[in-house]
Design a protein around this motif. Sequence first.
Motif, PDB file in Angstrom:
ATOM      1  N   UNK A  13       2.868  15.460  18.152  1.00 49.78           N
ATOM      2  CA  UNK A  13       1.442  15.249  18.389  1.00 49.78           C
ATOM      3  C   UNK A  13       0.968  13.997  17.653  1.00 49.78           C
ATOM      4  N   UNK A  14      -0.164  13.497  18.093  1.00 49.82           N
ATOM      5  CA  UNK A  14      -0.789  12.341  17.451  1.00 49.82           C
ATOM      6  C   UNK A  14      -1.286  12.734  16.064  1.00 49.82           C
ATOM      7  N   UNK A  15      -1.183  11.800  15.119  1.00 55.26           N
ATOM      8  CA  UNK A  15      -1.638  12.058  13.755  1.00 55.26           C
ATOM      9  C   UNK A  15      -2.047  10.745  13.108  1.00 55.26           C
ATOM     10  N   UNK A  16      -3.194  10.749  12.465  1.00 55.76           N
ATOM     11  CA  UNK A  16      -3.588   9.628  11.610  1.00 55.76           C
ATOM     12  C   UNK A  16      -3.207  10.001  10.184  1.00 55.76           C
ATOM     13  N   UNK A  17      -2.319   9.216   9.575  1.00 58.53           N
ATOM     14  CA  UNK A  17      -1.744   9.606   8.289  1.00 58.53           C
ATOM     15  C   UNK A  17      -1.738   8.437   7.309  1.00 58.53           C
ATOM     16  N   UNK A  18      -1.503   8.792   6.050  1.00 61.71           N
ATOM     17  CA  UNK A  18      -1.444   7.803   4.984  1.00 61.71           C
ATOM     18  C   UNK A  18       0.004   7.377   4.770  1.00 61.71           C
ATOM     19  N   UNK A  19       0.380   6.131   5.097  1.00 62.23           N
ATOM     20  CA  UNK A  19       1.738   5.664   4.822  1.00 62.23           C
ATOM     21  C   UNK A  19       1.991   5.575   3.323  1.00 62.23           C
ATOM     22  N   UNK A  20       3.261   5.598   2.920  1.00 65.57           N
ATOM     23  CA  UNK A  20       3.575   5.478   1.488  1.00 65.57           C
ATOM     24  C   UNK A  20       3.316   4.066   0.976  1.00 65.57           C
ATOM     25  N   UNK A  21       3.224   3.946  -0.323  1.00 62.78           N
ATOM     26  CA  UNK A  21       3.079   2.628  -0.945  1.00 62.78           C
ATOM     27  C   UNK A  21       4.338   1.819  -0.691  1.00 62.78           C
ATOM     28  N   UNK A  22       4.170   0.581  -0.285  1.00 59.33           N
ATOM     29  CA  UNK A  22       5.304  -0.279   0.012  1.00 59.33           C
ATOM     30  C   UNK A  22       5.997  -0.705  -1.287  1.00 59.33           C
ATOM     31  N   UNK A  23       7.318  -0.941  -1.239  1.00 56.10           N
ATOM     32  CA  UNK A  23       8.036  -1.391  -2.440  1.00 56.10           C
ATOM     33  C   UNK A  23       7.410  -2.656  -3.018  1.00 56.10           C
ATOM     34  N   UNK A  24       7.230  -2.663  -4.325  1.00 59.29           N
ATOM     35  CA  UNK A  24       6.655  -3.812  -5.004  1.00 59.29           C
ATOM     36  C   UNK A  24       5.144  -3.867  -5.009  1.00 59.29           C
ATOM     37  N   UNK A  25       4.490  -2.862  -4.393  1.00 60.48           N
ATOM     38  CA  UNK A  25       3.031  -2.843  -4.332  1.00 60.48           C
ATOM     39  C   UNK A  25       2.499  -1.632  -5.070  1.00 60.48           C
ATOM     40  N   UNK A  26       1.254  -1.714  -5.496  1.00 60.60           N
ATOM     41  CA  UNK A  26       0.589  -0.574  -6.137  1.00 60.60           C
ATOM     42  C   UNK A  26      -0.590  -0.074  -5.309  1.00 60.60           C
TER      43      UNK A  26
END
Length: 267
Positions: free
Chosen positions: A170-183
């Motif tokens: 199903x469709x979902x609006x979600x929070x992606x993880x923090x990218x490497x090297x970023x805060x």
Amino acid sequence: MAIVSALRRQWRAVLVILAATFMFAPSVLAMRVSPMVLEIDSRGANAAARIEVQNLNQGNMPFQVRILHLQFDKDGSITESPADDKFLVFPPQGALPPGGRQVIRLQWVGDPDIATSEAYYVAVEQLPVPLEPGSKDGLEAQVQVLYNMRALLVVAPPDAKPNVSPASVHQLTYQPPVLPGSTELPPMQDGVEVTLRNEGNRHAMMSNFGWRLEGKDRDGQYLRVDVAADELIQAIGTGYVPALGERTFRLPVPGFGPEPIKMTFIR
């Protein structure tokens, strides 16, 4: 394609982990471990595997090998426990000169009649080297990076087979993880959540296949998105689904509406 760029921005591997521990020392060392995914049988001629460790830098690199048993939750969270007694590892430790290579043999000595696949990490851990004296005034900073490379090793009964099907898409609006090297957290992502159920007694690596998603967009128009195997690897790693278990994956595939989505596997 938008799917390709989104997958690359949010790349992370589930089962390949590179950990760095910072200490005081004169130089930065690194290693290479290959292959990163291994599959063996619980008995017979295929109950052993080999991995190669390579020292990529200019200093000597001592290392040790540990085995960790893995248990996966539905959302991909992993619980680790020591499992060195399940394998004969040779050599269990060593030291490589600059550019040196070492082949490590792994022999399964656990239960030859396990009922289902079992997953393990082969952790190759760089050990610290003796510190060199700092500058005379004591102000010279010294940093050593110790690498911990983990290969996924799966042991399965020789006659075991997977049986994977979509349990929910199903469709979902979600929070992606923090990218490497970023805060900073990336912006919310319009995507698709897929739960796969494996009713077989053998694990499955679901990024070995392409995934076809079919449904309707927000305006009610037909929408089909094909996600290739190389794109899946960037988004979900191996796509490991345990035997007799479930895994849920999130893909940055925008555009689908709230209606059900059909999913099929393609080669």
